[in-house]
Design a protein around this motif. Sequence first.
Motif, PDB file in Angstrom:
ATOM      1  N   LYS A 382      -8.327 -40.201  16.841  1.00 45.31           N
ATOM      2  CA  LYS A 382      -7.303 -39.346  16.230  1.00 45.31           C
ATOM      3  C   LYS A 382      -6.570 -38.483  17.242  1.00 45.31           C
ATOM      4  O   LYS A 382      -5.380 -38.218  17.108  1.00 45.31           O
ATOM      5  CB  LYS A 382      -7.936 -38.475  15.146  1.00 45.31           C
ATOM      6  N   ASP A 383      -7.294 -38.023  18.256  1.00 45.06           N
ATOM      7  CA  ASP A 383      -6.666 -37.150  19.249  1.00 45.06           C
ATOM      8  C   ASP A 383      -6.140 -37.924  20.453  1.00 45.06           C
ATOM      9  O   ASP A 383      -5.647 -37.340  21.412  1.00 45.06           O
ATOM     10  CB  ASP A 383      -7.666 -36.090  19.715  1.00 45.06           C
ATOM     11  N   ALA A 384      -6.250 -39.263  20.405  1.00 49.27           N
ATOM     12  CA  ALA A 384      -5.784 -40.066  21.544  1.00 49.27           C
ATOM     13  C   ALA A 384      -5.402 -41.465  21.068  1.00 49.27           C
ATOM     14  O   ALA A 384      -6.044 -42.443  21.401  1.00 49.27           O
ATOM     15  CB  ALA A 384      -6.871 -40.147  22.613  1.00 49.27           C
ATOM     16  N   CYS A 385      -4.352 -41.525  20.256  1.00 51.60           N
ATOM     17  CA  CYS A 385      -3.894 -42.842  19.804  1.00 51.60           C
ATOM     18  C   CYS A 385      -2.386 -42.942  20.004  1.00 51.60           C
ATOM     19  O   CYS A 385      -1.692 -41.932  20.134  1.00 51.60           O
ATOM     20  CB  CYS A 385      -4.271 -43.083  18.346  1.00 51.60           C
ATOM     21  N   SER A 386      -1.894 -44.158  20.030  1.00 54.27           N
ATOM     22  CA  SER A 386      -0.487 -44.382  20.340  1.00 54.27           C
ATOM     23  C   SER A 386       0.409 -44.237  19.115  1.00 54.27           C
ATOM     24  O   SER A 386       0.046 -44.639  18.004  1.00 54.27           O
ATOM     25  CB  SER A 386      -0.302 -45.791  20.919  1.00 54.27           C
ATOM     26  N   THR A 387       1.581 -43.666  19.336  1.00 54.20           N
ATOM     27  CA  THR A 387       2.623 -43.614  18.314  1.00 54.20           C
ATOM     28  C   THR A 387       3.290 -44.984  18.237  1.00 54.20           C
ATOM     29  O   THR A 387       3.574 -45.610  19.265  1.00 54.20           O
ATOM     30  CB  THR A 387       3.670 -42.546  18.660  1.00 54.20           C
ATOM     31  N   ILE A 388       3.534 -45.453  17.032  1.00 55.85           N
ATOM     32  CA  ILE A 388       4.102 -46.782  16.833  1.00 55.85           C
ATOM     33  C   ILE A 388       5.622 -46.674  16.699  1.00 55.85           C
ATOM     34  O   ILE A 388       6.130 -45.870  15.926  1.00 55.85           O
ATOM     35  CB  ILE A 388       3.481 -47.452  15.598  1.00 55.85           C
ATOM     36  N   GLN A 389       6.316 -47.498  17.481  1.00 55.48           N
ATOM     37  CA  GLN A 389       7.777 -47.480  17.502  1.00 55.48           C
ATOM     38  C   GLN A 389       8.329 -48.838  17.073  1.00 55.48           C
ATOM     39  O   GLN A 389       7.589 -49.825  16.956  1.00 55.48           O
ATOM     40  CB  GLN A 389       8.260 -47.143  18.911  1.00 55.48           C
ATOM     41  N   ALA A 390       9.638 -48.882  16.850  1.00 54.70           N
ATOM     42  CA  ALA A 390      10.283 -50.112  16.396  1.00 54.70           C
ATOM     43  C   ALA A 390      10.556 -51.052  17.566  1.00 54.70           C
ATOM     44  O   ALA A 390      11.699 -51.485  17.800  1.00 54.70           O
ATOM     45  CB  ALA A 390      11.568 -49.772  15.657  1.00 54.70           C
TER      46      ALA A 390
END
Length: 598
Positions: A382-390
């Motif tokens: 939760k404190d170290a995961c990637s943001t998902i982009q298009a």
Amino acid sequence: MIKERLGKLREVMKQEGVQCLVIPTSDYHNSEYVSEYFMARKYFSGFTGSAGTLVVAEDQAALFTDGRYFIQAARELSCSDITLMKMGEPGVPAVKDYIKEILKKGQKLGFDGRVVTAGEGEAYEKLAEAAEGRVVYDRDFCGMAWEGRTQLAFTPVYQLSEAYSGESCEGKLARLREKMKEKGAEIHYLTTLDDIAWLFNLRADDVESCPVLLSYAAITETESYLFAGEKAFSEEIREYLAKNHIILKPYESFYDFVAARGMENKEEKILVCKNRINYRLLKELPEKRLIDSPNPTTRMKAVKNETEQENLRKAHLMDGIAVTRFMYWLKKNVGKIPMDEISVAEHLKSLRAQNPSFIEPSFETISAYGDNGAIIHYSAKKDACSTIQAKGMLMVDSGGHYYEGTTDITRTFILGEITEEMRQHFTLVARAVMRLKSLRFLKGCRGTNLDLAAREVFWQQGLDYKHGTGHGVGYLLNVHEGPNSFRYKELPGSDNDWEFEEGMVTTDEPGIYIEGSHGIRTENELLCRKGEQNGYGQFMHFEDLTYVPIDLDGIDPAAMEESEKKTLNAYHKSVYEKLSPYFEGEELEFLKKATREI
């Protein structure tokens, strides 16, 4: 923190007169996944993967793990003094060879004999004797140094009715006793949790994502004993046990029972699988009376009966609806609403949970975006995961436990622009999946025969993946179940004397992993079925259980052979026929496009 924990562990080792300590990833039952109480290797190393062995000496420590975890382990060990040993790589010693190198003359080798298999314990014993030392196996070294360790958890036990299991406990016990009789055994000790749960048609939640109960069992010609947490059994379940002549005893009384039984029945022949029992139990058993053979229940439960097969079709239909809706939601909303690896996994879980038959995930979802996909068993935090982009790709390996069975599926989703290399790799993985699922083969084939059908297209291009192509799946049990699997290498110490039989369920999951760039895996479950029988023998084939679109936005049709495109088109036609009655509006239009012919 890890340095401090190792320091306390070394203090315990010094007090107990042990110079080298082995900490595997296991519990008292040789389970693949373990409850928090048994996560000693994680606590003392910081490595969170599900497989690995930590070896701690007075002045050094090493963590051994396989190719699925090389990238993850390197990251998690970077702030410690623990050396990563990449198992199977050139120049990297095996665990036993490493111990042989560092164990000095007269030194003691320690381990908790309850969490080490009988075969491993015997090998460690020989290593110690060769160094003119000995093993110390009768104490919990980690427990002495582990501050704040949780207690063993025994969750409520429930019965799996015959509407789901397809066979009564009485019938299973009768079949087991026939196998015992064939082998000349008068008692059978069973310590593997999934075998016990299957045999007695009981389930619980003592191990996260594995609906089993911490237990041991002893089966004689006339009696059945179950050693478990007594408070977890309701009056209803106790009545069920009594009806099936199963005697419930305290979990912790098992070893006393074995010792007493050995004293009272000095000629009794004992059936055990040395590959599955622990070293502590082995030391309680007289070698001359042992019959070492695979647990009969292992193969029995691997072959799903007709009721289980029909239920599994229902479970996979429910699961396919949820995962396809997730695919629609993901591709529609990516780049428009906030998303990260954790939030999308939680959304997928919520879609599965809309079905009243859903119990829990069958393992921790692997939600890996971008280059995280190259970590085969990636675990987002939760404190170290990637943001998902298009843009790029998201790989999601997930599954569910339903009363109708267990599912396991991986899909890699195209979220926007990808490189030509990514597209070619995505297509390569899809080709491999299609090749394996469409196989026709003669009965007698094993996973080592069939693995090549998927892996060949990778080898042709000088590529490979560092895991098996597929594993067996339990019925509302462990998501990884033997003996069936697809792999080109036989695993040391495994039961390799098996062949594919009708009713076995196996995953088909090739992949490709490019460190720092991307990871792609596609996974379906396959049900082995009988086909034509002629003068050449009994032919076999696979029935698809998984029905979810494979993202055509990542496919290059020009890179596929015509037979592969035909197989993919036929699969997508079936996906549409199975799922379309449950979709409408925009979701139905999406399904039509996602299963279009190429």
